[in-house]
Design an enzyme around this catalytic site. Structure first.
Site, PDB file in Angstrom:
ATOM      1  N   ASP A 239     131.740   2.746  58.576  1.00 53.46           N
ATOM      2  CA  ASP A 239     131.465   3.642  57.438  1.00 53.46           C
ATOM      3  C   ASP A 239     131.173   2.812  56.197  1.00 53.46           C
ATOM      4  OD1 ASP A 239     131.391   6.036  55.886  1.00 53.46           O
ATOM      5  OD2 ASP A 239     133.447   5.619  55.230  1.00 53.46           O
TER       6      ASP A 239
ATOM      7  N   TYR B 290     140.118   7.718  62.312  1.00 55.42           N
ATOM      8  CA  TYR B 290     139.508   9.043  62.156  1.00 55.42           C
ATOM      9  C   TYR B 290     140.041  10.096  63.137  1.00 55.42           C
ATOM     10  CZ  TYR B 290     135.845   7.627  58.832  1.00 55.42           C
ATOM     11  OH  TYR B 290     135.153   7.209  57.725  1.00 55.42           O
TER      12      TYR B 290
ATOM     13  N   LYS C  26     138.734  -6.982  62.261  1.00 55.24           N
ATOM     14  CA  LYS C  26     139.708  -7.620  61.370  1.00 55.24           C
ATOM     15  C   LYS C  26     140.842  -8.150  62.252  1.00 55.24           C
ATOM     16  CE  LYS C  26     141.243  -8.769  57.316  1.00 55.24           C
ATOM     17  NZ  LYS C  26     140.669  -9.900  56.572  1.00 55.24           N
TER      18      LYS C  26
ATOM     19  N   ASP D 206     127.238   1.691  54.082  1.00 51.36           N
ATOM     20  CA  ASP D 206     126.874   1.978  52.676  1.00 51.36           C
ATOM     21  C   ASP D 206     126.376   0.693  52.020  1.00 51.36           C
ATOM     22  OD1 ASP D 206     127.747   4.628  52.966  1.00 51.36           O
ATOM     23  OD2 ASP D 206     128.683   4.674  50.984  1.00 51.36           O
TER      24      ASP D 206
ATOM     25  N   ASP E 279     135.646  -8.600  56.020  1.00 51.30           N
ATOM     26  CA  ASP E 279     135.492  -9.078  54.634  1.00 51.30           C
ATOM     27  C   ASP E 279     134.397 -10.147  54.558  1.00 51.30           C
ATOM     28  OD1 ASP E 279     137.233 -10.614  56.186  1.00 51.30           O
ATOM     29  OD2 ASP E 279     138.555 -11.160  54.527  1.00 51.30           O
TER      30      ASP E 279
HETATM   31  C1  IPM Z   1     129.622   9.141  56.817  1.00 58.17           C
HETATM   32  C2  IPM Z   1     130.517   9.897  55.887  1.00 58.17           C
HETATM   33  C3  IPM Z   1     131.672  10.531  56.654  1.00 58.17           C
HETATM   34  C4  IPM Z   1     132.442   9.408  57.342  1.00 58.17           C
HETATM   35  C5  IPM Z   1     132.600  11.401  55.805  1.00 58.17           C
HETATM   36  C6  IPM Z   1     131.844  12.498  55.083  1.00 58.17           C
HETATM   37  C7  IPM Z   1     133.730  11.978  56.608  1.00 58.17           C
HETATM   38  O1  IPM Z   1     130.967   9.080  54.857  1.00 58.17           O
HETATM   39  O2  IPM Z   1     129.082   9.739  57.761  1.00 58.17           O
HETATM   40  O3  IPM Z   1     129.419   7.941  56.610  1.00 58.17           O
HETATM   41  O4  IPM Z   1     133.369   8.829  56.765  1.00 58.17           O
HETATM   42  O5  IPM Z   1     132.123   9.110  58.477  1.00 58.17           O
HETATM   43 MN    MN Z   2     130.062   7.120  54.841  1.00 59.31          MN
END
Ligand code: IPM
Ligand code: MN
Length: 370
Positions: free
Chosen positions: A261, A154, A205, A265, A237
């Site tokens: 990230d 990033y 990883k 999710d 993984d």
């Molecule tokens: C998050 C989002 C961000 C990230 C994006 C919008 C840049 O997905 O905060 O999880 O990848 O960190």
């Molecule tokens: Mn995200």
């Protein structure tokens, strides 16, 4: 150390501020303003009930502002935000604008500009029916993901060579530093130590990406100072597999920026969806940022359908950070109660309740608890 339910350590406030807390508010794009309105409703309610004072500075940054002015996130705004106690962010992202332009300028601008090296993301199942996995109860899913937030893929180091030609080369460097690893792991070990199970899992990883060798050494060396914390290491993984197979095996997870990230999710989905996933972007002791981890959801923007619970739980994290864990817990209990009792049946858009109705339900429950 704070006794906050989110386990935020080294909080900025001690709960005794004599001046108002200064909050920078960026509602942003898509559903951002809708969920922010409900989050602020809860904050105002808590403030009124508990005699806390907040001075809000609202910033217009996001897609509409950019389309109108061509301005993304000016350096003066970042400087001004440094003078605040915390930042609240709704969501950034708009399909009309070049992919990632505003996200890099605003979200990364704040994370890097304020050196918010911890991205703390709770993964907690509040009610059994919210989990898509069979036979999993709230006792099984209660983890904290500590995502590194200022390094890795990033940083923006890299670029394009011979762009637009058949010989094009694109490079993006993955950066890990020893200082970054040390401060990240120290935070994660402290957090693990503060929790009942005292268990810390490193997710990386290292079998394929040699740079993680630095992480493995730092993790072990710092771990020597925390003999009371049990540790293990997993490849990302395998961790994805275990999130589904045995989520109860996790307590605190520490991982890299990009893996964090992704796994958060996944974590959000096993705990009821993105509508419930909150986060704190922290530099312990300094101005820090709180946001739902979901995006701007342009498909449902402006329809009064987005779930505001993630934004509301970000207020819990903010209050914990400012040294008001009792108020934070009241917000969490209100959300939990509404879900368990099916007053809010799920955190999915289209659950039959509007964004405002969900905010109102939580507000009523918070008021009853404070
Ligand atoms: C998050 C989002 C961000 C990230 C994006 C919008 C840049 O997905 O905060 O999880 O990848 O960190
Ligand atoms: Mn995200």
């Amino acid at each position: 150390m704070s006794t906050a339910a989110t386990g935020i350590a080294m909080a900025r406030g001690d709960g005794s501020a004599e001046r108002p807390y200064r909050l920078a508010v960026i509602a942003g794009d898509g559903v951002g303003p809708e969920v922010m309105a409900q989050a602020l409703r809860i904050l105002e309610l808590v403030a009124e009930k508990r005699g806390l004072r907040f001075a809000l500075t609202r910033y217009p940054f996001g897609s509409e502002h950019y389309l109108r002015t061509n301005e993304t996130f000016p350096p003066e705004a970042l400087e001004e935000i440094r003078g605040h106690d915390a930042v609240l962010l709704g969501a950034i992202g708009d399909p009309r604008i070049e992919t990632g332009l505003l996200e890099r300028a605003i979200i990364a601008g704040l994370r890097f500009g304020l050196d918010l090296y911890i991205n703390l993301r709770p993964v907690k199942l509040y009610a059994e029916h919210l989990c898509p996995l069979k036979g999993i109860t709230p006792a099984d899913i209660d983890m904290m993901v500590v995502r590194e937030n200022t390094e890795d893929l990033y940083t923006g180091m890299g670029g394009h060579f011979k762009r637009g030609t058949p010989d094009e080369v694109a490079l993006q460097e993955m950066i890990l530093t020893r200082k970054g690893a040390d401060r990240l792991f120290r935070y994660a070990y402290e957090l693990a130590r503060s929790r009942e199970r005292k268990k810390l899992t490193l997710v990386d990883k290292a079998n394929a990406v040699r740079a993680f060798d630095l992480w493995r050494r730092a993790f072990a060396e710092i771990g020597a100072e925390y003999p009371d914390v049990s540790t293990n290491c997993q490849y990302v993984d395998a961790a994805c597999m275990n999130f589904v197979r045995d989520p109860g095996s996790y307590d605190v997870i520490v991982t890299s920026n990009v893996f964090g990230d992704i796994v958060t999710d996944l974590g959000a989905m096993i705990a009821g969806g993105m509508g419930l996933a909150a986060s704190g972007n922290l530099h312990p002791g300094q101005v820090s940022l709180f946001e739902p981890i979901h995006g701007s959801a342009p498909d449902i923007a402006g329809k009064n359908q987005a779930c505001p619970l993630a934004a509301i739980l970000s207020i819990q994290m903010l209050l914990d950070y400012l040294g008001h864990p009792g108020e934070g817990r009241a917000i969490e209990a209100a959300v939990e109660g509404a879900l368990v009792e099916l007053e809010i049946p799920s955190a999915q858009a289209g659950n039959g309740l509007s964004t405002q109705e969900m905010g109102k339900i939580v507000a009523r429950r918070v008021a009853a608890l404070l």
